[in-house]
Design a protein around this motif. Sequence first.
Motif, PDB file in Angstrom:
ATOM      1  N   ASN A  64       0.732  -1.204  -0.027  1.00 22.47           N
ATOM      2  CA  ASN A  64      -0.028  -0.102   0.002  1.00 22.47           C
ATOM      3  C   ASN A  64       0.855   1.322   0.201  1.00 22.47           C
ATOM      4  N   PRO A  65       0.349   2.288  -0.752  1.00 22.43           N
ATOM      5  CA  PRO A  65       1.356   3.465  -0.687  1.00 22.43           C
ATOM      6  C   PRO A  65       1.211   4.449   0.491  1.00 22.43           C
ATOM      7  N   VAL A  66       2.126   5.154   0.609  1.00 25.21           N
ATOM      8  CA  VAL A  66       2.241   6.190   1.823  1.00 25.21           C
ATOM      9  C   VAL A  66       2.151   7.552   1.239  1.00 25.21           C
ATOM     10  N   ALA A  67       1.605   8.667   1.817  1.00 25.39           N
ATOM     11  CA  ALA A  67       1.481   9.656   1.486  1.00 25.39           C
ATOM     12  C   ALA A  67       2.629  10.566   1.645  1.00 25.39           C
ATOM     13  N   ALA A  68       3.693  10.965   0.854  1.00 26.14           N
ATOM     14  CA  ALA A  68       4.589  11.893   0.880  1.00 26.14           C
ATOM     15  C   ALA A  68       4.108  13.438   0.980  1.00 26.14           C
ATOM     16  N   PRO A  69       5.167  14.172   1.404  1.00 24.55           N
ATOM     17  CA  PRO A  69       4.642  15.782   1.561  1.00 24.55           C
ATOM     18  C   PRO A  69       3.984  16.051   0.337  1.00 24.55           C
ATOM     19  N   GLY A  70       2.938  16.993   0.392  1.00 22.32           N
ATOM     20  CA  GLY A  70       2.187  17.544  -0.856  1.00 22.32           C
ATOM     21  C   GLY A  70       1.319  16.555  -1.547  1.00 22.32           C
ATOM     22  N   PHE A  71       1.234  14.953  -1.208  1.00 22.20           N
ATOM     23  CA  PHE A  71       0.620  14.108  -1.806  1.00 22.20           C
ATOM     24  C   PHE A  71      -0.724  13.481  -0.707  1.00 22.20           C
ATOM     25  N   ALA A  72      -1.394  12.618  -1.716  1.00 21.49           N
ATOM     26  CA  ALA A  72      -2.532  12.210  -0.930  1.00 21.49           C
ATOM     27  C   ALA A  72      -2.500  10.726  -1.438  1.00 21.49           C
ATOM     28  N   VAL A  73      -3.018   9.817  -0.498  1.00 23.31           N
ATOM     29  CA  VAL A  73      -3.290   8.514  -0.900  1.00 23.31           C
ATOM     30  C   VAL A  73      -4.869   8.389  -1.064  1.00 23.31           C
ATOM     31  N   VAL A  74      -5.544   7.933  -2.272  1.00 24.41           N
ATOM     32  CA  VAL A  74      -6.726   7.830  -2.540  1.00 24.41           C
ATOM     33  C   VAL A  74      -7.116   6.349  -2.683  1.00 24.41           C
ATOM     34  N   GLU A  75      -8.193   5.923  -1.956  1.00 27.36           N
ATOM     35  CA  GLU A  75      -8.782   4.690  -2.465  1.00 27.36           C
ATOM     36  C   GLU A  75      -9.602   4.840  -3.532  1.00 27.36           C
ATOM     37  N   VAL A  76      -9.071   4.101  -4.603  1.00 33.08           N
ATOM     38  CA  VAL A  76      -9.678   4.182  -5.775  1.00 33.08           C
ATOM     39  C   VAL A  76     -10.927   3.604  -6.376  1.00 33.08           C
ATOM     40  N   LYS A  77     -12.009   4.179  -6.398  1.00 32.70           N
ATOM     41  CA  LYS A  77     -13.307   3.532  -6.852  1.00 32.70           C
ATOM     42  C   LYS A  77     -13.393   3.459  -8.220  1.00 32.70           C
ATOM     43  N   ALA A  78     -13.060   4.335  -9.032  1.00 30.26           N
ATOM     44  CA  ALA A  78     -13.247   4.001 -10.520  1.00 30.26           C
ATOM     45  C   ALA A  78     -12.188   4.756 -11.281  1.00 30.26           C
ATOM     46  N   VAL A  79     -11.873   4.384 -12.276  1.00 29.00           N
ATOM     47  CA  VAL A  79     -10.770   4.660 -13.235  1.00 29.00           C
ATOM     48  C   VAL A  79     -11.529   5.018 -14.905  1.00 29.00           C
ATOM     49  N   GLY A  80     -11.390   6.114 -15.312  1.00 26.75           N
ATOM     50  CA  GLY A  80     -11.754   6.529 -16.746  1.00 26.75           C
ATOM     51  C   GLY A  80     -10.775   6.091 -17.471  1.00 26.75           C
ATOM     52  N   VAL A  81     -10.894   5.242 -18.610  1.00 24.01           N
ATOM     53  CA  VAL A  81     -10.107   4.734 -19.642  1.00 24.01           C
ATOM     54  C   VAL A  81      -9.965   5.837 -20.722  1.00 24.01           C
ATOM     55  N   ASN A  82      -8.890   6.206 -21.075  1.00 23.61           N
ATOM     56  CA  ASN A  82      -8.464   7.270 -22.292  1.00 23.61           C
ATOM     57  C   ASN A  82      -7.284   6.851 -23.190  1.00 23.61           C
ATOM     58  N   TYR A  83      -7.390   7.392 -24.371  1.00 18.74           N
ATOM     59  CA  TYR A  83      -6.504   6.932 -25.499  1.00 18.74           C
ATOM     60  C   TYR A  83      -5.020   7.071 -24.873  1.00 18.74           C
ATOM     61  N   PRO A  84      -4.780   8.181 -24.167  1.00 18.43           N
ATOM     62  CA  PRO A  84      -3.175   8.059 -23.802  1.00 18.43           C
ATOM     63  C   PRO A  84      -2.943   6.555 -23.051  1.00 18.43           C
ATOM     64  N   ASP A  85      -3.682   6.049 -22.584  1.00 17.00           N
ATOM     65  CA  ASP A  85      -3.637   4.660 -21.693  1.00 17.00           C
ATOM     66  C   ASP A  85      -3.091   3.714 -22.757  1.00 17.00           C
ATOM     67  N   VAL A  86      -3.708   3.697 -23.950  1.00 13.03           N
ATOM     68  CA  VAL A  86      -3.513   2.561 -24.944  1.00 13.03           C
ATOM     69  C   VAL A  86      -1.959   2.860 -25.641  1.00 13.03           C
ATOM     70  N   LEU A  87      -1.650   4.427 -25.557  1.00 13.53           N
ATOM     71  CA  LEU A  87      -0.251   4.509 -26.105  1.00 13.53           C
ATOM     72  C   LEU A  87       0.943   4.464 -25.154  1.00 13.53           C
ATOM     73  N   MET A  88       0.575   4.795 -23.780  1.00 15.06           N
ATOM     74  CA  MET A  88       1.572   4.539 -22.781  1.00 15.06           C
ATOM     75  C   MET A  88       2.045   3.387 -22.754  1.00 15.06           C
ATOM     76  N   ILE A  89       1.136   2.288 -22.716  1.00 11.77           N
ATOM     77  CA  ILE A  89       1.697   0.892 -22.323  1.00 11.77           C
ATOM     78  C   ILE A  89       2.379   0.280 -23.576  1.00 11.77           C
ATOM     79  N   GLU A  90       2.216   1.044 -24.730  1.00  8.37           N
ATOM     80  CA  GLU A  90       3.150   0.706 -25.861  1.00  8.37           C
ATOM     81  C   GLU A  90       4.394   1.423 -26.041  1.00  8.37           C
ATOM     82  N   ASP A  91       4.858   2.332 -25.101  1.00  3.69           N
ATOM     83  CA  ASP A  91       5.781   3.417 -25.329  1.00  3.69           C
ATOM     84  C   ASP A  91       5.635   4.282 -26.553  1.00  3.69           C
ATOM     85  N   LYS A  92       4.432   4.616 -26.793  1.00  7.38           N
ATOM     86  CA  LYS A  92       4.002   5.339 -27.940  1.00  7.38           C
ATOM     87  C   LYS A  92       3.612   6.798 -27.650  1.00  7.38           C
ATOM     88  N   TYR A  93       3.369   7.223 -26.364  1.00 10.16           N
ATOM     89  CA  TYR A  93       3.303   8.453 -25.681  1.00 10.16           C
ATOM     90  C   TYR A  93       4.248   9.360 -25.431  1.00 10.16           C
TER      91      TYR A  93
END
Length: 328
Positions: free
Chosen positions: A22-51
């Motif tokens: 589990n992550p820990v909150a560093a200064p200036g950051f927050a830890v969020v319990e994720v409930k939902a994630v929007g999928v966007n085209y950059p996600d497609v490109l990022m996993i292929e190293d094309k972003y």
Amino acid sequence: MKALLSKAAGGPQTLVLEDLPNPVAAPGFAVVEVKAVGVNYPDVLMIEDKYQFKPPRPFAPGGEISGVVKEVGAGVVNVKPGDRVLGMSNFGGMAEEMTIKAANLIHIPATMPFDEAAAFFYTYGVSYYGLKHRGRLTPGESLLVLGAAGGVGLAAVELGRAMGGRVIAAASSQEKVDLALARGAESGIVYPRGPFDREGLKELSALFKQAVPPDGVDLVCDPVGGDYAEAALRSMAWGGRYLVVGFAGGIPRIPLNLPLLKGFAIVGVLDNGRDLAVSQQSVKELLELYAAGMIKPHISERFPLARGADAIGHLAARKAMGKVVVVI
């Protein structure tokens, strides 16, 4: 916690579900319990190293999330544990918890479901910034939206209508055009799928010209690019504005004699946070439009975290209408 990880460059089939600390909150950051994630085209490109942005591996894709703040780091004052928020990051969302800059979190109303919150700001934020601040759309002007049933395109249709524009929706199937018409477009056209030869490009240009007013269209919102860009440019009115939003169909080659002869502007749409006051005001105005019922994310598919790879693959295959969301 469980996270869907990209450990090697490749398509959605390369993603693996693993357990991480589990992550820990560093200064200036927050830890969020994720409930939902929007999928966007950059996600497609990022996993292929094309972003343009390449995070170090392993990483979890997903840059648009909603959830509940679990803890905050030193110096964080804008959110606290228990707050319902949406957030934007380059990656990290497809996990049960994530650490994120607290400044990138936005409070959401108690009446806003988490799936809609995770499908909200990326598409509406891009479209609103483009139409209002870059395209300067005014009531009564005509607006041609390409890819009108995609996330950004459908948001542009709704916002264009809300801003008083006369919206023409263009998409690759009648089903997609019908969705855009139901969301506020006045008219629509179905364009064929490319690639196009020279004769095909002429026919595509003629199709766009027939769909817009006789003097041309005032504003074009184009998240598609490719061969469709030139065809759309040939339908521009004098003094019009063509918004460069994305390249789902590839990066186009533009004949620069067209803006010269037609007197229109080609304008890039990239809100990279240079003007924080504008971004904050846009969030406020978009949430007001949501509360008034003038905009509402259209979520066509929901996937569990274990099928997050299928969600990205669904978007990559251009099967999605509106938004795809991973629910955790």
